[in-house]
Design an enzyme around this catalytic site. Structure first.
Site, PDB file in Angstrom:
ATOM      1  N   ASP A  82       0.872  -1.170   0.000  1.00  0.00           N
ATOM      2  CA  ASP A  82       0.000   0.000   0.000  1.00  0.00           C
ATOM      3  C   ASP A  82       0.909   1.219   0.000  1.00  0.00           C
ATOM      4  O   ASP A  82       1.612   1.475   0.968  1.00  0.00           O
ATOM      5  CB  ASP A  82      -0.892  -0.004   1.252  1.00  0.00           C
ATOM      6  CG  ASP A  82      -1.749   1.250   1.356  1.00  0.00           C
ATOM      7  OD1 ASP A  82      -1.675   2.105   0.453  1.00  0.00           O
ATOM      8  OD2 ASP A  82      -2.492   1.366   2.338  1.00  0.00           O
ATOM      9  N   TRP A 107       6.261  -4.539   8.007  1.00  0.00           N
ATOM     10  CA  TRP A 107       5.432  -5.716   8.262  1.00  0.00           C
ATOM     11  C   TRP A 107       5.802  -6.735   7.210  1.00  0.00           C
ATOM     12  O   TRP A 107       6.279  -6.385   6.129  1.00  0.00           O
ATOM     13  CB  TRP A 107       3.940  -5.366   8.277  1.00  0.00           C
ATOM     14  CG  TRP A 107       3.289  -5.131   6.963  1.00  0.00           C
ATOM     15  CD1 TRP A 107       3.301  -3.968   6.252  1.00  0.00           C
ATOM     16  CD2 TRP A 107       2.507  -6.055   6.196  1.00  0.00           C
ATOM     17  NE1 TRP A 107       2.585  -4.108   5.106  1.00  0.00           N
ATOM     18  CE2 TRP A 107       2.084  -5.381   5.044  1.00  0.00           C
ATOM     19  CE3 TRP A 107       2.129  -7.387   6.391  1.00  0.00           C
ATOM     20  CZ2 TRP A 107       1.299  -5.997   4.065  1.00  0.00           C
ATOM     21  CZ3 TRP A 107       1.352  -7.995   5.420  1.00  0.00           C
ATOM     22  CH2 TRP A 107       0.948  -7.288   4.287  1.00  0.00           C
ATOM     23  N   ASP A 126       9.090   0.809   4.379  1.00  0.00           N
ATOM     24  CA  ASP A 126       8.909   2.140   3.816  1.00  0.00           C
ATOM     25  C   ASP A 126      10.219   2.919   3.816  1.00  0.00           C
ATOM     26  O   ASP A 126      11.083   2.689   4.655  1.00  0.00           O
ATOM     27  CB  ASP A 126       7.851   2.914   4.611  1.00  0.00           C
ATOM     28  CG  ASP A 126       6.444   2.379   4.361  1.00  0.00           C
ATOM     29  OD1 ASP A 126       6.259   1.616   3.393  1.00  0.00           O
ATOM     30  OD2 ASP A 126       5.531   2.724   5.134  1.00  0.00           O
ATOM     31  N   ASN A 154      -1.077  -2.562   6.297  1.00  0.00           N
ATOM     32  CA  ASN A 154      -0.253  -1.877   5.300  1.00  0.00           C
ATOM     33  C   ASN A 154      -0.611  -0.399   5.150  1.00  0.00           C
ATOM     34  O   ASN A 154      -0.023   0.304   4.355  1.00  0.00           O
ATOM     35  CB  ASN A 154      -0.335  -2.597   3.951  1.00  0.00           C
ATOM     36  CG  ASN A 154      -1.741  -2.640   3.395  1.00  0.00           C
ATOM     37  OD1 ASN A 154      -2.663  -2.034   3.955  1.00  0.00           O
ATOM     38  ND2 ASN A 154      -1.927  -3.346   2.298  1.00  0.00           N
TER      39      ASN A 154
END
Lengths: 179, 188
Positions: A82, A107, A126, A154
């Site tokens: 995402d 994650w 990220d 996400n």
């Protein structure tokens, strides 16, 4: 030849005497209707079961995924991503664009590689500390949990532990093959 | 959307603080670069490693180290908790361990792997033996949800230090928290 003719005539006449035309038609019709209800050869049944198992393997995403373009949302590793693809922002699936930092936390989900149909663990990590990239925004949800299970959500900015919480883009780092 | 400003139920806050505890500016130098996993050689992961990685390894790090001030380091440290009975019980009763979605059997395997492999060396003494499924099943029925985890952890670690020679790394964790979500499309 004459003998064959006589034999043929005898058989036909005997059948005609015993069976009405309607009876023959009804039996033929019943045969036509009933045939598909019975599975045919065992080989065919085995193949059907095989392809059913094959179809159940994977997710909707993995069945439509590809393995050559990591700047497209349907690249196989992005099954739970995402955010903006770092591959479109000057980075890659496993490196941050210059000026941003990889988050030490992420994650971890798993995606099926359509080339070998095996499950690989993927860390959705990220890149942080730079303005949002806003290129190639994707939203895929395989193995992602709702926000009340934040460990596998996400939607959260995974920048815990970096110097800045400013979100730039998301990577899909290959962790390993799940045996 | 600024998520942390939202009024969240206490239980959710506890979950977030327990696992997602984070601080801006935590020792970035100690962060293993993500590039470390980009090589052509793909490591094969056993069932217990898969369970660790998908249940714990995102925050705690693929190799048990992430941001030491924000998330407790496991690598070479968890073995020290088996110095005392309290320490042995503490690491199973932690909410994100006790309330994880793993079965008793798999949680036991994960704990033994985290303590005896990832977290080795294991402190000596009466408590330095592998967890059994029955023990883990019993301990996880009493999760530490009614306790301030940070002061309780300090107490546990202090007792460890009084009984055994514990690594300095055990006291690095524990600082301010910061939590957030992405501000704009597509995460808003």
């Amino acid at each position: 030849m004459n003998r064959l003719d006589n034999w043929g005539e005898r058989v036909t006449r005997r059948l005609a005497g015993r069976l009405s035309r309607r009876s023959a038609l009804s039996r033929l019709g019943a045969l036509l209707v009933a045939a598909p209800a019975f599975p045919l050869l065992p080989v065919q049944r085995a193949r059907a079961a095989d392809s059913a198992a094959h179809a159940q393997k994977g997710t909707d995403f993995s069945r439509a995924a590809q393995t050559h373009d990591d700047t497209a949302c349907n690249y196989w590793r992005y099954c739970g991503i995402d955010g903006n693809l770092c591959s479109c922002c000057g980075g890659s699936t496993h490196s941050c664009p210059p000026g941003s930092q990889p988050s030490p936390t992420s994650w971890i989900g798993s995606c099926i590689n359509p080339d070998d149909q095996r499950a690989y663990l993927i860390a959705y990590r990220d890149c942080c500390g730079a303005n949002e990239c806003n290129q190639c925004s994707c939203l895929n949800t395989d193995h992602a949990m709702p926000i009340y299970r934040p460990q596998a959500n996400n939607h959260i900015i995974w920048c815990f532990g970096t110097q800045s919480f400013e979100y730039h883009c998301s990577m899909a780092v290959l962790v390993g093959l799940a045996e | 959307m600024v998520w942390p400003a939202m009024k969240t139920p206490l239980a959710l806050k506890l979950i977030l603080c327990g696992l997602m505890a984070a601080v801006a500016g935590a020792a970035v130098a100690a962060v293993p670069p993500a590039q470390a996993y980009s090589g052509r050689r793909v490591s094969r992961l056993s069932a217990v490693q898969v369970a660790y990685l998908t249940s714990c390894g995102g925050c705690h790090g693929v190799e048990g180290v992430s941001a030491p001030q924000a998330v407790p380091t496991l690598k070479a440290l968890t073995g020290s908790f088996l110095c005392t009975r309290q320490g042995r019980q503490f690491i199973v009763r932690l909410p994100d361990v006790a309330l994880s979605s793993l079965s008793n059997r798999m949680l036991t395997r994960v704990m033994n792997w985290v303590v005896f492999d990832l977290g080795a060396p294991v402190a000596g003494g009466h408590e330095a033996h592998r967890y059994t499924v029955a023990e883990v099943a019993r301990l996880r029925r009493e999760p530490l949800t009614q306790t301030g985890l940070t002061p309780y952890r300090e107490q546990v670690v202090a007792h460890l230090g009084a009984r055994c020679a514990v690594p300095a790394g055990l006291t690095v964790y524990g600082a301010a928290y910061a939590v957030g979500v992405k501000s704009s499309s597509p995460k808003s």
